[in-house]
Design an enzyme around this catalytic site. Structure first.
Site, PDB file in Angstrom:
ATOM      1  N   ASP A 108     -24.400   9.883   2.553  1.00 29.36           N
ATOM      2  CA  ASP A 108     -23.693   8.886   1.725  1.00 29.36           C
ATOM      3  C   ASP A 108     -24.601   8.435   0.573  1.00 29.36           C
ATOM      4  O   ASP A 108     -24.948   7.261   0.443  1.00 29.36           O
ATOM      5  CB  ASP A 108     -23.275   7.676   2.581  1.00 29.36           C
ATOM      6  CG  ASP A 108     -24.466   6.996   3.267  1.00 29.36           C
ATOM      7  OD1 ASP A 108     -24.308   5.830   3.677  1.00 29.36           O
ATOM      8  OD2 ASP A 108     -25.547   7.619   3.381  1.00 29.36           O
ATOM      9  N   ASP A 160     -30.744   9.072   0.882  1.00 27.51           N
ATOM     10  CA  ASP A 160     -30.064  10.356   1.085  1.00 27.51           C
ATOM     11  C   ASP A 160     -30.462  11.330  -0.024  1.00 27.51           C
ATOM     12  O   ASP A 160     -30.753  12.501   0.215  1.00 27.51           O
ATOM     13  CB  ASP A 160     -28.548  10.192   1.027  1.00 27.51           C
ATOM     14  CG  ASP A 160     -27.989   9.186   2.010  1.00 27.51           C
ATOM     15  OD1 ASP A 160     -28.127   7.979   1.758  1.00 27.51           O
ATOM     16  OD2 ASP A 160     -27.445   9.617   3.033  1.00 27.51           O
ATOM     17  N   ASN A 190     -22.893   3.975   2.136  1.00 28.72           N
ATOM     18  CA  ASN A 190     -23.615   3.137   1.163  1.00 28.72           C
ATOM     19  C   ASN A 190     -22.688   2.644   0.052  1.00 28.72           C
ATOM     20  O   ASN A 190     -22.891   1.562  -0.498  1.00 28.72           O
ATOM     21  CB  ASN A 190     -24.771   3.934   0.545  1.00 28.72           C
ATOM     22  CG  ASN A 190     -25.950   4.031   1.471  1.00 28.72           C
ATOM     23  OD1 ASN A 190     -26.270   3.082   2.178  1.00 28.72           O
ATOM     24  ND2 ASN A 190     -26.590   5.190   1.513  1.00 28.72           N
ATOM     25  N   THR A 227     -27.038  11.886   7.440  1.00 26.79           N
ATOM     26  CA  THR A 227     -27.812  10.704   7.045  1.00 26.79           C
ATOM     27  C   THR A 227     -26.924   9.530   6.611  1.00 26.79           C
ATOM     28  O   THR A 227     -27.369   8.624   5.903  1.00 26.79           O
ATOM     29  CB  THR A 227     -28.771  11.056   5.881  1.00 26.79           C
ATOM     30  OG1 THR A 227     -27.993  11.585   4.794  1.00 26.79           O
ATOM     31  CG2 THR A 227     -29.810  12.066   6.314  1.00 26.79           C
ATOM     32  N   PHE A 286     -27.408   0.277  10.168  1.00 31.07           N
ATOM     33  CA  PHE A 286     -26.238   0.391   9.286  1.00 31.07           C
ATOM     34  C   PHE A 286     -25.365   1.613   9.587  1.00 31.07           C
ATOM     35  O   PHE A 286     -24.144   1.491   9.704  1.00 31.07           O
ATOM     36  CB  PHE A 286     -26.743   0.445   7.837  1.00 31.07           C
ATOM     37  CG  PHE A 286     -25.663   0.561   6.797  1.00 31.07           C
ATOM     38  CD1 PHE A 286     -25.432   1.775   6.171  1.00 31.07           C
ATOM     39  CD2 PHE A 286     -24.898  -0.530   6.435  1.00 31.07           C
ATOM     40  CE1 PHE A 286     -24.445   1.900   5.198  1.00 31.07           C
ATOM     41  CE2 PHE A 286     -23.909  -0.430   5.463  1.00 31.07           C
ATOM     42  CZ  PHE A 286     -23.682   0.789   4.841  1.00 31.07           C
ATOM     43  N   HIS A 315     -35.752   5.982   5.019  1.00 35.08           N
ATOM     44  CA  HIS A 315     -35.009   6.356   6.223  1.00 35.08           C
ATOM     45  C   HIS A 315     -34.602   7.846   6.254  1.00 35.08           C
ATOM     46  O   HIS A 315     -35.055   8.598   7.095  1.00 35.08           O
ATOM     47  CB  HIS A 315     -33.747   5.502   6.325  1.00 35.08           C
ATOM     48  CG  HIS A 315     -34.011   4.019   6.305  1.00 35.08           C
ATOM     49  ND1 HIS A 315     -34.592   3.333   7.346  1.00 35.08           N
ATOM     50  CD2 HIS A 315     -33.752   3.093   5.350  1.00 35.08           C
ATOM     51  CE1 HIS A 315     -34.677   2.044   7.042  1.00 35.08           C
ATOM     52  NE2 HIS A 315     -34.181   1.874   5.834  1.00 35.08           N
ATOM     53  N   ASP A 316     -33.713   8.245   5.360  1.00 34.50           N
ATOM     54  CA  ASP A 316     -33.055   9.558   5.485  1.00 34.50           C
ATOM     55  C   ASP A 316     -33.988  10.761   5.395  1.00 34.50           C
ATOM     56  O   ASP A 316     -33.784  11.741   6.132  1.00 34.50           O
ATOM     57  CB  ASP A 316     -31.945   9.665   4.433  1.00 34.50           C
ATOM     58  CG  ASP A 316     -30.833   8.663   4.706  1.00 34.50           C
ATOM     59  OD1 ASP A 316     -30.141   8.267   3.749  1.00 34.50           O
ATOM     60  OD2 ASP A 316     -30.670   8.263   5.875  1.00 34.50           O
TER      61      ASP A 316
HETATM   62  O1  RIB Z   1     -30.027   2.062   7.801  1.00 37.36           O
HETATM   63  C1  RIB Z   1     -30.441   3.012   6.846  1.00 37.36           C
HETATM   64  C2  RIB Z   1     -29.350   3.997   6.567  1.00 37.36           C
HETATM   65  O2  RIB Z   1     -28.227   3.341   6.000  1.00 37.36           O
HETATM   66  C3  RIB Z   1     -29.752   5.061   5.533  1.00 37.36           C
HETATM   67  O3  RIB Z   1     -29.091   6.254   5.837  1.00 37.36           O
HETATM   68  C4  RIB Z   1     -29.246   4.495   4.239  1.00 37.36           C
HETATM   69  O4  RIB Z   1     -28.949   5.523   3.275  1.00 37.36           O
HETATM   70  C5  RIB Z   1     -27.972   3.850   4.690  1.00 37.36           C
HETATM   71  O5  RIB Z   1     -26.976   4.850   4.753  1.00 37.36           O
HETATM   72 CA    CA Z   2     -27.749   7.346   4.127  1.00 37.68          CA
END
Ligand code: RIB
Ligand code: CA
Length: 317
Positions: free
Chosen positions: A14, A19, A43, A128, A169, A242-243
């Site tokens: 997303d 990402d 997102n 992701t 999330f 994160h991703d």
């Molecule tokens: O919590 C982090 C995640 O949520 C990541 O994938 C970020 O891109 C959002 O999608």
């Molecule tokens: Ca993401």
């Protein structure tokens, strides 16, 4: 995986700044063969994440990789977007090229199924965003489960959440989809907040990327510039990347700490809907269903990220 063969992968996300950086990393890897890209709402809305994803594909010269629009909302709940992190467009910051090839006429699920069906080898899905596309695929085509090598997920967190105190999330945005996935029997690798909040990239780190001075590295540095605006307002001293962990843990597993565990998804709960609950107890008779990524060597993570961005030397956009 056969040592000298590339791992066929589907990118499902997303975009979203992290990402986008994950996709830059994947496209730079000699170990991965990107067979398809699909968007999902998360997102931002599906229209925005699709447009962003197609622009990233153009940036990375992935003209021959089919791109399909994914699910516009979670299986049951209502979509929550993260404009505070990613902006109104979902990928605010640097200018990007316009999409350079038509959107696939197939849905995300149909395209993913086509890739699985036609691939001689099992395929890895790097997911992701929410797990909505993956769940829909597993529900619609259960006979294709055996063609999935692994689903490498960014999502969840055993110690804490980030969207609520108990939930991360991606999982919180569609807990039912994650529940279907974690109870499907398909091999899973989960990069939750346990590792991704330790995948901190500091401003001095992404200055190394900017100093590479190639067109993709410049865009990546400016994605960090924007992403860090909100992240730093929350008190973080570095960007919680994160991703890219869901990609890096496939191509450089040696820099990560990974443990098998039985993980379940809470779909009820007043305070913990969307929580990922792991059972590491020795006495447990629950059979592990997931490889949980718990920690990493941050410096090596950053070095490999810089190395990947350097591969775009001489790139034309
Ligand atoms: O919590 C982090 C995640 O949520 C990541 O994938 C970020 O891109 C959002 O999608
Ligand atoms: Ca993401």
């Amino acid at each position: 995986m056969n040592n000298n063969k590339k791992r066929p992968v589907i990118l499902d996300g997303d975009p979203g700044h992290d990402d986008a950086i994950a996709w830059v990393l994947a496209a730079a890897s000699d170990e991965l063969d990107i067979k398809a890209m699909v968007s999902v709402a998360g997102n931002q809305t599906i229209e925005k994440t699709t447009y962003n994803g197609r622009r990233i594909a153009a940036l990375l010269h992935l003209k021959d990789v089919p791109f399909a629009m994914g699910r516009e909302k979670p299986l049951l709940g209502n979509l929550e977007v993260a404009a505070n992190f990613h902006g109104v467009s979902g990928l605010d910051g640097p200018a990007l090229p316009e999409p350079d090839h038509p959107l696939s006429e197939l849905s995300s699920v149909e395209l993913m199924a086509k890739v699985l069906r036609e691939s001689e080898e099992k395929v890895t899905i790097i997911s992701t965003g929410t797990q909505t596309n993956v769940a829909a695929l597993l529900l619609a085509y259960p006979e294709l489960k055996d063609k999935i090598e692994l689903i490498s997920i960014m999502g969840g967190g055993l110690r804490n959440g980030n969207w609520t105190c108990g939930a991360e999330f991606n999982i919180l945005n569609d807990p039912e989809a994650a529940w279907i996935e974690f109870n499907s029997g398909v091999p899973l690798q989960m990069c939750g907040l346990d590792v991704t909040e330790r995948a901190l990239v500091y401003p001095s780190d992404w200055e190394r990327i900017r100093e590479l001075n190639n067109p993709v590295a410049k865009v990546v540095a400016e994605w960090f510039d924007f992403f860090f605006i909100h992240v730093s307002s929350l008190g973080w001293k570095g960007a919680t990347l994160h991703d890219p962990c869901a990609v890096m843990s496939l191509i450089h597993p040696e820099i990560f700490t990974i443990k098998d565990a039985y993980v379940q998804i809470e779909t009820q709960g007043q305070y913990c809907r969307g929580a990922t609950v792991a059972d590491f107890r020795e006495i447990s008779d629950a059979k592990p269903n997931c490889r949980v990524v718990l920690d990493l060597d941050r410096e090596k993570f950053v070095d490999y990220l810089v190395e990947a961005c350097a591969k775009y030397e001489g790139w034309v956009i």
